[in-house]
Design a protein around this motif. Structure first.
Motif, PDB file in Angstrom:
ATOM      1  N   PRO A  21      -3.586   0.031  -3.027  1.00 62.64           N
ATOM      2  CA  PRO A  21      -4.284   0.970  -2.147  1.00 62.64           C
ATOM      3  C   PRO A  21      -3.442   2.207  -1.856  1.00 62.64           C
ATOM      4  O   PRO A  21      -2.220   2.115  -1.654  1.00 62.64           O
ATOM      5  N   VAL A  22      -4.096   3.353  -1.828  1.00 61.98           N
ATOM      6  CA  VAL A  22      -3.468   4.605  -1.424  1.00 61.98           C
ATOM      7  C   VAL A  22      -4.156   5.060  -0.142  1.00 61.98           C
ATOM      8  O   VAL A  22      -5.370   5.285  -0.132  1.00 61.98           O
TER       9      VAL A  22
ATOM     10  N   ALA B 173       0.871  -1.178   0.000  1.00 62.13           N
ATOM     11  CA  ALA B 173       0.000   0.000   0.000  1.00 62.13           C
ATOM     12  C   ALA B 173       0.903   1.221   0.000  1.00 62.13           C
ATOM     13  O   ALA B 173       1.983   1.209   0.602  1.00 62.13           O
ATOM     14  N   LEU B 174       0.464   2.252  -0.684  1.00 64.61           N
ATOM     15  CA  LEU B 174       1.166   3.538  -0.652  1.00 64.61           C
ATOM     16  C   LEU B 174       0.543   4.369   0.458  1.00 64.61           C
ATOM     17  O   LEU B 174      -0.672   4.585   0.475  1.00 64.61           O
ATOM     18  N   VAL B 175       1.360   4.827   1.397  1.00 59.59           N
ATOM     19  CA  VAL B 175       0.873   5.599   2.544  1.00 59.59           C
ATOM     20  C   VAL B 175       1.415   7.023   2.441  1.00 59.59           C
ATOM     21  O   VAL B 175       2.632   7.228   2.349  1.00 59.59           O
TER      22      VAL B 175
ATOM     23  N   PRO C 198     -12.179   0.082  -1.729  1.00 55.01           N
ATOM     24  CA  PRO C 198     -13.492   0.740  -1.611  1.00 55.01           C
ATOM     25  C   PRO C 198     -13.976   1.236  -2.961  1.00 55.01           C
ATOM     26  O   PRO C 198     -13.176   1.569  -3.837  1.00 55.01           O
ATOM     27  N   ARG C 199     -15.274   1.311  -3.130  1.00 56.90           N
ATOM     28  CA  ARG C 199     -15.824   1.760  -4.399  1.00 56.90           C
ATOM     29  C   ARG C 199     -15.784   3.277  -4.513  1.00 56.90           C
ATOM     30  O   ARG C 199     -15.899   3.796  -5.597  1.00 56.90           O
TER      31      ARG C 199
ATOM     32  N   ASP D 291      -9.638   5.995  -2.375  1.00 56.76           N
ATOM     33  CA  ASP D 291      -8.521   6.099  -1.433  1.00 56.76           C
ATOM     34  C   ASP D 291      -9.052   6.086  -0.005  1.00 56.76           C
ATOM     35  O   ASP D 291     -10.228   6.350   0.248  1.00 56.76           O
ATOM     36  N   ILE D 292      -8.170   5.805   0.926  1.00 51.71           N
ATOM     37  CA  ILE D 292      -8.560   5.623   2.316  1.00 51.71           C
ATOM     38  C   ILE D 292      -7.929   6.724   3.156  1.00 51.71           C
ATOM     39  O   ILE D 292      -6.722   6.965   3.065  1.00 51.71           O
TER      40      ILE D 292
END
Length: 241
Positions: free
Chosen positions: A85-86, A31-33, A240-241, A136-137
């Motif tokens: 994921p970002v 994941a890219l954080v 996530p959508r 993104d989260i």
């Protein structure tokens, strides 16, 4: 590496015997954080000298912030293209700053940017070039680590991630703290040297050195882009959508 100029000849002789600065840290499901790349830490004028920027933004890292932001933007684009994921972190506080706790003990200017600066921008808002996309989260935190008191590790495990590519600020503060906690949670860690920034070059360099010595790898953004391009396994179970 960036920290070489800060090491003595004796330091280098000792390190040659340790084997601690190897390439570990690049997993197959990263994941890219993006840690705290907000107006408060970057300022709002690319190229502005840090001494000018901190008059309005007490936590600003000045022009070097924006050099790193360019590299982070490229990494975000590459990650999304590969369904990596970002995940972003930023701060959050009450309007009276009561819940900032120990931050106020160390910095007398802490309350100046809570909740909104004189520039009518929330200091905790992610800078425009890196605005999160829908899938993104975002995690909110009140302490240095992006993991402490936040659901970051839970999100990463749900996504099936085995590693993190760390970017953001400050290298010696929140990035290093996040590296420690990511490592402690069992994730492989890689800090992106030119995707991180700090207020002092010595702090930036030695924090990267500490990460390389103890918790993972330190690579540049070109190497990180190559790693993302090389991924052959599905990056995430379900974004996530």
């Amino acid at each position: 590496m960036i920290w070489e100029e800060y090491l003595s000849a004796a330091d280098k002789d000792r390190l040659a015997q340790t084997g601690l600065t190897g390439p570990e840290g690049l997993g197959s499901r990263p994941a890219l954080v993006v840690i705290d790349v907000s107006w408060g830490f970057a300022g709002d004028q690319p190229g502005e000298d840090i001494l000018d920027s901190i008059r309005r933004w007490p936590n600003s890292c000045g022009a070097e912030s924006w050099q790193a932001i360019d590299r982070i933007a490229a990494l975000c684009m590459a990650a999304r293209a590969r369904d990596v994921p970002v995940l972003y972190s930023t701060g959050r506080a009450r309007g009276d700053a009561w819940d900032l706790g120990s931050w106020g003990w160390k910095n007398s200017r802490t309350a100046e940017q809570v909740p909104v600066t004189p520039q009518d921008r929330d200091a905790n808002e992610i800078v425009t070039p890196l605005l999160p996309e829908t899938r993104d989260i975002m995690v909110y935190k009140r302490k240095p680590s992006a993991f402490f008191g936040a659901p970051t590790a839970t999100h990463l495990r749900r996504l099936g991630c085995d590693s993190v590519l760390l970017t953001g600020t400050t290298t010696s503060g929140c990035v290093r703290a996040s590296a420690v906690d990511a490592y402690s949670h069992g994730f492989r860690v890689a800090a992106i040297a030119d995707g991180c920034f700090d207020r002092a070059q010595a702090s930036h360099a030695i924090a990267l050195f500490d990460i390389a010595m103890r918790y993972g790898a330190v690579i540049d953004s070109d190497a990180a882009l190559d790693h993302l391009d090389s991924l052959t396994t599905p990056a995430a179970r379900a974004l996530p959508r």
